[in-house]
Motif scaffolding. Sequence first.
Motif, PDB file in Angstrom:
ATOM      1  N   SER A 162     -69.052 -46.932 -36.772  1.00 16.90           N
ATOM      2  CA  SER A 162     -67.937 -45.994 -36.898  1.00 16.90           C
ATOM      3  C   SER A 162     -68.371 -44.617 -37.372  1.00 16.90           C
ATOM      4  O   SER A 162     -67.555 -43.687 -37.377  1.00 16.90           O
ATOM      5  N   ARG A 163     -69.620 -44.495 -37.756  1.00 15.73           N
ATOM      6  CA  ARG A 163     -70.082 -43.247 -38.367  1.00 15.73           C
ATOM      7  C   ARG A 163     -69.879 -42.061 -37.418  1.00 15.73           C
ATOM      8  O   ARG A 163     -70.254 -42.090 -36.259  1.00 15.73           O
ATOM      9  N   GLY A 164     -69.221 -41.032 -37.921  1.00 15.68           N
ATOM     10  CA  GLY A 164     -68.987 -39.817 -37.156  1.00 15.68           C
ATOM     11  C   GLY A 164     -67.767 -39.864 -36.252  1.00 15.68           C
ATOM     12  O   GLY A 164     -67.456 -38.867 -35.595  1.00 15.68           O
ATOM     13  N   GLU A 165     -67.055 -41.010 -36.204  1.00 14.45           N
ATOM     14  CA  GLU A 165     -65.918 -41.156 -35.305  1.00 14.45           C
ATOM     15  C   GLU A 165     -64.601 -41.433 -36.007  1.00 14.45           C
ATOM     16  O   GLU A 165     -63.563 -41.508 -35.354  1.00 14.45           O
ATOM     17  N   VAL A 166     -64.607 -41.597 -37.308  1.00 10.35           N
ATOM     18  CA  VAL A 166     -63.403 -41.994 -38.031  1.00 10.35           C
ATOM     19  C   VAL A 166     -62.361 -40.876 -37.974  1.00 10.35           C
ATOM     20  O   VAL A 166     -62.608 -39.756 -38.424  1.00 10.35           O
ATOM     21  N   GLY A 167     -61.200 -41.189 -37.396  1.00 10.49           N
ATOM     22  CA  GLY A 167     -60.105 -40.219 -37.338  1.00 10.49           C
ATOM     23  C   GLY A 167     -60.305 -39.087 -36.366  1.00 10.49           C
ATOM     24  O   GLY A 167     -59.498 -38.152 -36.328  1.00 10.49           O
ATOM     25  N   LYS A 168     -61.345 -39.142 -35.529  1.00 10.30           N
ATOM     26  CA  LYS A 168     -61.695 -37.981 -34.699  1.00 10.30           C
ATOM     27  C   LYS A 168     -60.840 -37.867 -33.431  1.00 10.30           C
ATOM     28  O   LYS A 168     -60.467 -36.781 -33.030  1.00 10.30           O
ATOM     29  N   GLU A 169     -60.581 -38.952 -32.739  1.00 10.80           N
ATOM     30  CA  GLU A 169     -59.790 -38.836 -31.511  1.00 10.80           C
ATOM     31  C   GLU A 169     -58.483 -39.604 -31.602  1.00 10.80           C
ATOM     32  O   GLU A 169     -57.776 -39.778 -30.617  1.00 10.80           O
ATOM     33  N   GLY A 170     -58.157 -40.026 -32.785  1.00 12.74           N
ATOM     34  CA  GLY A 170     -56.910 -40.730 -33.028  1.00 12.74           C
ATOM     35  C   GLY A 170     -56.861 -41.115 -34.496  1.00 12.74           C
ATOM     36  O   GLY A 170     -57.776 -40.798 -35.264  1.00 12.74           O
ATOM     37  N   VAL A 171     -55.815 -41.810 -34.887  1.00 11.05           N
ATOM     38  CA  VAL A 171     -55.667 -42.163 -36.285  1.00 11.05           C
ATOM     39  C   VAL A 171     -56.587 -43.330 -36.644  1.00 11.05           C
ATOM     40  O   VAL A 171     -56.791 -44.248 -35.853  1.00 11.05           O
ATOM     41  N   ALA A 172     -57.136 -43.273 -37.859  1.00 13.73           N
ATOM     42  CA  ALA A 172     -58.023 -44.333 -38.347  1.00 13.73           C
ATOM     43  C   ALA A 172     -57.187 -45.477 -38.910  1.00 13.73           C
ATOM     44  O   ALA A 172     -56.316 -45.267 -39.753  1.00 13.73           O
ATOM     45  N   ILE A 173     -57.460 -46.684 -38.439  1.00 16.64           N
ATOM     46  CA  ILE A 173     -56.709 -47.875 -38.851  1.00 16.64           C
ATOM     47  C   ILE A 173     -57.693 -48.999 -39.132  1.00 16.64           C
ATOM     48  O   ILE A 173     -58.531 -49.324 -38.278  1.00 16.64           O
ATOM     49  N   SER A 174     -57.603 -49.598 -40.312  1.00 12.70           N
ATOM     50  CA  SER A 174     -58.435 -50.755 -40.611  1.00 12.70           C
ATOM     51  C   SER A 174     -57.631 -51.951 -41.107  1.00 12.70           C
ATOM     52  O   SER A 174     -58.001 -53.094 -40.846  1.00 12.70           O
ATOM     53  N   THR A 175     -56.527 -51.702 -41.851  1.00 13.89           N
ATOM     54  CA  THR A 175     -55.751 -52.799 -42.413  1.00 13.89           C
ATOM     55  C   THR A 175     -54.251 -52.534 -42.281  1.00 13.89           C
ATOM     56  O   THR A 175     -53.826 -51.434 -41.904  1.00 13.89           O
ATOM     57  N   LEU A 176     -53.483 -53.549 -42.643  1.00 14.83           N
ATOM     58  CA  LEU A 176     -52.023 -53.417 -42.642  1.00 14.83           C
ATOM     59  C   LEU A 176     -51.575 -52.271 -43.547  1.00 14.83           C
ATOM     60  O   LEU A 176     -50.573 -51.604 -43.255  1.00 14.83           O
ATOM     61  N   GLU A 177     -52.301 -52.007 -44.614  1.00 16.53           N
ATOM     62  CA  GLU A 177     -51.933 -50.898 -45.495  1.00 16.53           C
ATOM     63  C   GLU A 177     -51.922 -49.574 -44.732  1.00 16.53           C
ATOM     64  O   GLU A 177     -51.066 -48.715 -44.967  1.00 16.53           O
ATOM     65  N   ASP A 178     -52.855 -49.412 -43.807  1.00 11.88           N
ATOM     66  CA  ASP A 178     -52.877 -48.187 -43.005  1.00 11.88           C
ATOM     67  C   ASP A 178     -51.610 -48.078 -42.154  1.00 11.88           C
ATOM     68  O   ASP A 178     -51.050 -46.992 -41.999  1.00 11.88           O
ATOM     69  N   PHE A 179     -51.150 -49.185 -41.588  1.00 12.98           N
ATOM     70  CA  PHE A 179     -49.911 -49.168 -40.812  1.00 12.98           C
ATOM     71  C   PHE A 179     -48.709 -48.876 -41.706  1.00 12.98           C
ATOM     72  O   PHE A 179     -47.765 -48.197 -41.281  1.00 12.98           O
ATOM     73  N   GLU A 180     -48.731 -49.373 -42.921  1.00 17.31           N
ATOM     74  CA  GLU A 180     -47.632 -49.092 -43.848  1.00 17.31           C
ATOM     75  C   GLU A 180     -47.532 -47.599 -44.128  1.00 17.31           C
ATOM     76  O   GLU A 180     -46.430 -47.037 -44.184  1.00 17.31           O
ATOM     77  N   ILE A 181     -48.677 -46.940 -44.292  1.00 18.45           N
ATOM     78  CA  ILE A 181     -48.687 -45.495 -44.519  1.00 18.45           C
ATOM     79  C   ILE A 181     -48.305 -44.754 -43.242  1.00 18.45           C
ATOM     80  O   ILE A 181     -47.535 -43.784 -43.268  1.00 18.45           O
ATOM     81  N   LEU A 182     -48.820 -45.213 -42.111  1.00 12.06           N
ATOM     82  CA  LEU A 182     -48.585 -44.554 -40.828  1.00 12.06           C
ATOM     83  C   LEU A 182     -47.094 -44.444 -40.513  1.00 12.06           C
ATOM     84  O   LEU A 182     -46.629 -43.418 -40.000  1.00 12.06           O
ATOM     85  N   PHE A 183     -46.327 -45.499 -40.828  1.00 15.06           N
ATOM     86  CA  PHE A 183     -44.906 -45.513 -40.476  1.00 15.06           C
ATOM     87  C   PHE A 183     -43.992 -45.387 -41.693  1.00 15.06           C
ATOM     88  O   PHE A 183     -42.806 -45.701 -41.607  1.00 15.06           O
ATOM     89  N   GLU A 184     -44.527 -44.887 -42.782  1.00 13.65           N
ATOM     90  CA  GLU A 184     -43.724 -44.691 -43.993  1.00 13.65           C
ATOM     91  C   GLU A 184     -42.607 -43.683 -43.718  1.00 13.65           C
ATOM     92  O   GLU A 184     -42.827 -42.605 -43.157  1.00 13.65           O
ATOM     93  N   GLY A 185     -41.377 -44.063 -44.069  1.00 12.98           N
ATOM     94  CA  GLY A 185     -40.243 -43.166 -43.889  1.00 12.98           C
ATOM     95  C   GLY A 185     -39.726 -43.085 -42.469  1.00 12.98           C
ATOM     96  O   GLY A 185     -38.846 -42.269 -42.175  1.00 12.98           O
ATOM     97  N   ILE A 186     -40.253 -43.900 -41.571  1.00 17.89           N
ATOM     98  CA  ILE A 186     -39.801 -43.913 -40.175  1.00 17.89           C
ATOM     99  C   ILE A 186     -39.139 -45.258 -39.908  1.00 17.89           C
ATOM    100  O   ILE A 186     -39.824 -46.287 -39.913  1.00 17.89           O
ATOM    101  N   PRO A 187     -37.835 -45.306 -39.720  1.00 19.93           N
ATOM    102  CA  PRO A 187     -37.132 -46.587 -39.535  1.00 19.93           C
ATOM    103  C   PRO A 187     -37.459 -47.200 -38.175  1.00 19.93           C
ATOM    104  O   PRO A 187     -36.982 -46.732 -37.140  1.00 19.93           O
ATOM    105  N   LEU A 188     -38.241 -48.256 -38.184  1.00 21.34           N
ATOM    106  CA  LEU A 188     -38.744 -48.806 -36.930  1.00 21.34           C
ATOM    107  C   LEU A 188     -37.660 -49.505 -36.122  1.00 21.34           C
ATOM    108  O   LEU A 188     -37.864 -49.763 -34.932  1.00 21.34           O
ATOM    109  N   GLY A 189     -36.543 -49.789 -36.726  1.00 23.28           N
ATOM    110  CA  GLY A 189     -35.430 -50.345 -35.967  1.00 23.28           C
ATOM    111  C   GLY A 189     -34.666 -49.303 -35.172  1.00 23.28           C
ATOM    112  O   GLY A 189     -33.854 -49.647 -34.303  1.00 23.28           O
ATOM    113  N   ASP A 190     -34.932 -48.013 -35.442  1.00 28.11           N
ATOM    114  CA  ASP A 190     -34.164 -46.929 -34.812  1.00 28.11           C
ATOM    115  C   ASP A 190     -34.970 -46.106 -33.821  1.00 28.11           C
ATOM    116  O   ASP A 190     -34.399 -45.270 -33.113  1.00 28.11           O
ATOM    117  N   VAL A 191     -36.295 -46.274 -33.797  1.00 24.95           N
ATOM    118  CA  VAL A 191     -37.129 -45.509 -32.870  1.00 24.95           C
ATOM    119  C   VAL A 191     -37.899 -46.481 -31.987  1.00 24.95           C
ATOM    120  O   VAL A 191     -38.066 -47.650 -32.324  1.00 24.95           O
TER     121      VAL A 191
END
Length: 589
Positions: A162-191
Motif C-alpha cells: 500500500s505504500r505510496g497509494e493510501v488515499g491517492k485515487e480514492g478513499v482509504a478503507i481498512s475496517t468498519l470504523e472507516d465506514f462509520e466515519i465515511l457515512f457519519e451524519g448521512i442517513p443511509l435510509g434516505d440516500v
Amino acid sequence: MGSKVAKDLNPQHGAPRGETPAAPDHADTALYGREEIAQVLAGRDAWTREELADALARLPRRKPAFQTDSGIPIPDVLDPASVREHDYLRDVGWPGRYPFTRGPQPTMYRGRLWTMRQFAGFGTPKDTNARFKYLLQHGMTGLSTAFDMPALMGYDADHPMSRGEVGKEGVAISTLEDFEILFEGIPLGDVTTSMTINATAVIALAMYVAVAEKQGVPRAKLGGTIQADMLKEYIAQKEWMIPPAPAVKIVCDMIAFCAKEMPRWNPVSISGYHIREAGATAVQELAFTLADGIEYVQECVERGLAVDDFAQRLSFFWDVHNDFFEEVAKFRAARRIWARTMKERFGAKRKESLLLRTHAQTAGVSLTAQQPYNNVIRTTLQAFAAVLGGTQSLHTNSLDETYALPTEEAVTIALRTQQLIAYESGADRVIDPLGGSYYVEYLTDEMERRALEYIRKIDAMGGMLRAVEEGFPQREIAESAYRWQREIESGERTVVGVNAFRTEGDEPIPILKIDETVAREQIERLRATKTRRSGARVAETLAGVERAARDGANLVPPVIEAVKAYATLGEISDVLRKVHGVYREDGRF
C-alpha cells in the motif's frame, strides 16, 4: 463454474449456452411499404446523380469514406430506405414497453430526472465524508464512492503493497470504523449510494450493511449499487485477487443474498465503462458488457436461482465517448438486446426482469492534459449524449482529472454541467427526442447486429467466463486500442489541443494533492482499532469466512460477521487468497 449446460428453456435453468436470440425476422408490418421505398430509392438516385454529383465536383468530400468510431460506415444521406426493414412496433415501440428501445420508463425525464451522482472519494474517510456533504448541499442526488488502490486490491493501509497509494485515487478503507466515519451524519435510509469496488466488493457491501444497522436502518431499506463486476476486471481494469471462476461465484453470492435480504440494492453494476476506457470500440463495449451480464445470469440460474427473483436488480454502467450519435444509439441498442435476451434466452416473465437500467459516466480516457478547459466541452457533449440515450444516472468528469482527483471547483463545474442540461436544455421535455431519426435508428440497428455477432462468438466458446480465460475480449480490445492510438499519431484522427490546434505553454490549473499525512493517519487509526477489538472474535469470524469459501457456501453472511468484529479488509482478503490462490494473468500478444 461455467461448465454446466442447461437442457431446456425453463426459466429456472436458463437457455443452453450459445442460444442468444438472433436479430429478429423482418415482419410484414415494416415501417415503409414497398412502393414508398421504391419512390425513396428513385429519389435518392436522382439526388445522387444531380445535386450530390454537382456538389462533389465543386467541393470533394473531406474524407474518402466516413464511419463511426466503431467503424460503422455512414452513407452520404440516410432516408426511409436506410431503415426499410424497420418495424416500428417491434423494434422501436413505446417508452416503458418491450423492447424498451425508447427507454425503460413510460415518462422518462418528464416524471423524474436522472440521478446526478458525482464520483467522490479521496484521502481519509473524514475527507470524503466532507466532500459527500459538500456535493449534497450543491444539488447532487446520489452518493458515489471511489476507493483507493489498496482497498481495491485487498490490502490494508499498513501493508507494504500500500505504500505510496493510501488515499491517492480514492478513499482509504481498512475496517468498519472507516465506514462509520465515511457515512457519519448521512442517513443511509434516505440516500442511495454507489460504490465502485470489485475484487473486495463483498467486504465493502458487508461494511455498508453493518454501518447501516448501527444507524438503525434495516437491510431491506438500503438502496444503491455496488459494482462487483469481476469479469470486466479480467477483461480490462486488471484489479483482482483470486482466479476468475471463484471471483464470479462470489458475485453470484452477492446477487443471491441481495435478492433475499436487500430488495432495493443492485448487487452488481455490469460495467462497460472500464472496457471502453481500456480501448474498446462502442460496439465492443456493448457486446462484451452484455455478454458479461449474460454470464452472471447463466451462472445464477445454474445454481438454482429463478431469473425473475434477481434479474430486476441487475444494473449496467456505460462509458459515453465523443461520437455523439453512436453513443445515443448504443444505449438504445443495449436496452433492446438485453430485453430480448432475457425474454427469449432466459424465459424471464416479469417486465422488471427485462429492463436494462443504467448509470453512465463521461469518458475519462477522452480528457486531455493539454488545454484542460476543453474537457468541459467534451464532458458536456458526452453528458448530453447519455441523456438523449436515456440513462437513469450520470456522472460527469471534471476538467482536471487527467492530473489528479478533482478539486471542489472542478467537481462543481462538472455537476453544474448536468444541472444545465437538466434544467435549461429542454432535453427533459420530450421522451426519446432522437427516436425516429433515420441516422440514429440506422446506427441502433447496426450496433445491435454487430454486437450480436460478438455475443454469438462468445457463446460458441462456452460463455464469457471461458472467453476471458482464453483471452478473447482482451485481444480484441488491445487491437482496437492500438488502431486508435495509431490514428492519432498519424493525424488520421484529430484530437483538439493534442495533434491539432495546439498552443504553447498551457497555463497551469489548480490540482488536488493528497498529503502523505493521510497514510500516517490511516495507519494509526487502523492500529488503534486492532488494539480495541477482540482478537478471539476476529479469529472466530475469519474461520467462518474460510469455511464458507472452502465449502462453496454463500460468503456474504460470514463476511458481515467478520467486519462487525472489526476484521480488516486485508485480513478477509488474505483468507480468500489462501483458499483460492492468487491470480496471475498470462502474457498475451
